[in-house]
Design a protein around this motif. Structure first.
Motif, PDB file in Angstrom:
ATOM      1  N   UNK A  40      48.463  65.165  26.072  1.00  0.00           N
ATOM      2  CA  UNK A  40      47.890  66.208  26.926  1.00  0.00           C
ATOM      3  C   UNK A  40      46.451  65.947  27.348  1.00  0.00           C
ATOM      4  N   UNK A  41      45.914  64.778  26.990  1.00  0.00           N
ATOM      5  CA  UNK A  41      44.557  64.431  27.370  1.00  0.00           C
ATOM      6  C   UNK A  41      43.492  65.252  26.666  1.00  0.00           C
ATOM      7  N   UNK A  42      43.835  65.849  25.541  1.00  0.00           N
ATOM      8  CA  UNK A  42      42.886  66.698  24.812  1.00  0.00           C
ATOM      9  C   UNK A  42      42.084  65.922  23.780  1.00  0.00           C
ATOM     10  N   UNK A  43      42.507  64.719  23.475  1.00  0.00           N
ATOM     11  CA  UNK A  43      41.806  63.880  22.503  1.00  0.00           C
ATOM     12  C   UNK A  43      41.044  62.815  23.270  1.00  0.00           C
ATOM     13  N   UNK A  44      39.781  62.685  22.975  1.00  0.00           N
ATOM     14  CA  UNK A  44      38.917  61.743  23.680  1.00  0.00           C
ATOM     15  C   UNK A  44      38.815  60.397  22.980  1.00  0.00           C
ATOM     16  N   UNK A  45      39.287  60.317  21.726  1.00  0.00           N
ATOM     17  CA  UNK A  45      39.214  59.074  20.962  1.00  0.00           C
ATOM     18  C   UNK A  45      40.579  58.759  20.371  1.00  0.00           C
ATOM     19  N   UNK A  46      40.806  57.482  20.168  1.00  0.00           N
ATOM     20  CA  UNK A  46      41.998  57.050  19.442  1.00  0.00           C
ATOM     21  C   UNK A  46      41.572  55.949  18.483  1.00  0.00           C
ATOM     22  N   UNK A  47      42.133  55.983  17.308  1.00  0.00           N
ATOM     23  CA  UNK A  47      41.854  54.957  16.312  1.00  0.00           C
ATOM     24  C   UNK A  47      42.603  53.675  16.698  1.00  0.00           C
ATOM     25  N   UNK A  48      41.961  52.534  16.518  1.00  0.00           N
ATOM     26  CA  UNK A  48      42.641  51.270  16.764  1.00  0.00           C
ATOM     27  C   UNK A  48      43.900  51.173  15.914  1.00  0.00           C
ATOM     28  N   UNK A  49      43.846  51.714  14.703  1.00  0.00           N
ATOM     29  CA  UNK A  49      45.019  51.647  13.829  1.00  0.00           C
ATOM     30  C   UNK A  49      46.204  52.406  14.425  1.00  0.00           C
TER      31      UNK A  49
END
Length: 76
Positions: A40-49
């Protein structure tokens, strides 16, 4: 024109047998809520893992199947 990074959870799910977020979560070990926020585009970061676990679980070799770089005015 400004660019932004998107995580293509819906496209990944469709390309791998219409997986639900729960099924994708079970396969990857990434929380369903995290996958939902990414969808939903609500998270601005993602973990590489997380990217690594998605790629490994679904046997994705090309990171472009997971991540895209688009004009900021485009929708996911």
């Amino acid at each position: 024109m400004a660019k932004r990074v998107v995580i293509k959870i819906e496209e990944i799910s469709k390309n791998h047998g219409n997986l639900s977020l729960s099924e994708l979560s079970d396969l990857t070990g990434v929380r369903r809520a995290t996958l939902s926020e990414l969808t939903n585009g609500k998270r601005k970061r993602i973990e590489f893992s997380h990217i690594e676990r998605i790629a490994e679980a679904l046997k994705i070799e090309d990171i472009r199947e997971i991540i895209d770089f688009i004009d900021s005015h485009e929708r996911n």
